[in-house]
Design a protein around this motif. Structure first.
Motif: not given
Length: 372
Positions: A123-124, A132, A136, A138, A147, A150, A154
């Motif tokens: 995730r990182e 994240i 959440v 995915l 990505s 996203l 944000l």
């Protein structure tokens, strides 16, 4: 017949599958005419043409290579040129060359969005520096288009992949190149979306200084790099992407040169240190924000000063909200930079700064340095 940018369009399925020597040369010359240094790519491939035997067998630096000095194409983007005579000589030697553009020398930054079918990373690594949580889902996130969308969502910004206001080129593999112009003197670094050291988003590569990009309409064994509908010229790099690129370590270690001849005031630069922005990423972001304001000094009108001041205040507000900067110090340093750029307009500037700070403080700017 050429398209708006000067690139020869394909007229048939057969043309899209082969590299016309005449069209390849015309593409190279069209790029060069726009000040984009080009390099030859190996016929049918997206890699630079091979070095000569001497350079292949030597570890010498491109900076000292006699081949480049004599107008040969050794060492890839290091040999890139916008000299039309040299380009004609290269293509006369090998008419089936493809065309690459040296991004840094051309003042370009290109987002290279991939659509590879690969497993999701940790995730990182999806949006480096942006946590994240495990809560959440995915589901549905499959590639770089997702990505990047996203990241834009944000930041409440438009998805660059859908930006019809700039040059976009569909790649044969189903990816996308989104071309942007960089500010004079600004130096951005390359990255790959899978890098653990520097990355903007998963499966989104950054092509800039030290790299090259395949030119529109170039044909490889996989197909043609096709210009999509919309603008046929690169637009200026959006401010929010500048902020993200700084946040993720894509800015060169040396700050952009001030083309105006009026650097950020000494007291303002000292305030960057005194204001409490002690972390490297935060300091770089604040310094870049101040630089965009100071650059407006040389352009009394038409520099979009209010917009740039508001954007800088918004970014600084994000630093304040994240605990990198004291609010009073932030307002002080922004006021000083605005007074340098627009002397005697402090009342109006103060209003813009306070509004921008207030908006930015509602959205803390999380930096990669904040990770535990």
């Amino acid at each position: 017949m050429l398209d708006e940018l000067g690139f020869p369009p394909s007229h048939s399925v057969a043309d899209a599958a082969t590299q016309s020597p005449a069209n390849s040369l015309r593409t190279a010359l069209a790029c060069a005419a726009r000040g984009w240094p080009v390099l030859p790519l190996a016929p049918g491939r997206k890699t630079p043409a091979a070095n000569c035997a001497r350079c292949q067998g030597s570890a010498h630096s491109p900076a000292t290579c006699e081949c480049i000095a004599h107008g040969r194409w050794c060492h890839g983007f290091h040999a890139a040129t916008d000299d039309s005579d040299r380009i004609r000589d290269w293509w006369k030697s090998q008419p089936r060359f493809g065309v690459g553009v040296a991004c840094g020398a051309a003042g370009l930054l290109v987002l290279d969005i991939d659509a590879h079918e690969t497993p999701l990373p940790q995730r990182e690594r999806l949006l480096p520096g942006i946590p994240i949580g495990d809560h959440v889902s995915l589901n549905g996130l499959q590639h770089g288009f997702h990505s990047l969308a996203l990241l834009a969502a944000l930041r409440q910004e438009a998805d660059p992949a859908l930006d019809t206001g700039t040059l976009r080129v569909r790649t044969p593999s189903g990816g996308l190149h989104v071309w942007y112009r960089t500010a004079p003197g600004q130096t951005w670094l390359c990255s790959t979306g899978s890098s653990p050291r520097r990355a903007l988003a998963w499966q989104v590569d950054v092509r800039a200084q030290g790299g090259y990009i395949v030119a529109p309409n170039t044909v490889t064994g996989s197909g043609r790099y096709e210009v999509l509908p919309g603008s046929a010229t690169p637009a200026p790099l959006p401010g929010w992407l500048e902020t993200e690129l700084i946040r993720t370590g894509h800015q060169s270690a040396s700050l952009p040169r001030q083309s105006t001849g009026h650097p950020t005031p000494f007291r303002a630069r000292q305030a960057v240190i005194a204001a409490g922005a002690g972390r490297d990423s935060a300091t770089r972001i604040l310094a870049a924000a101040l630089a965009t304001i100071a650059e407006c000094r040389a352009t009394p009108e038409g520099a979009s000063f209010t917009e740039k001041l508001n954007r800088a205040a918004f970014t600084t507000g994000g630093l304040v909200a994240a605990g990198h900067l004291d609010q009073h110090a932030a307002e002080t340093v922004l006021l000083e930079a605005s007074e340098h750029a627009r002397p005697g307009q402090q009342r109006r500037c103060a209003s813009v700064i306070r509004a921008g700070l207030a908006a930015g403080m509602r959205r803390p700017l999380v930096l990669k340095d904040d990770r535990p």
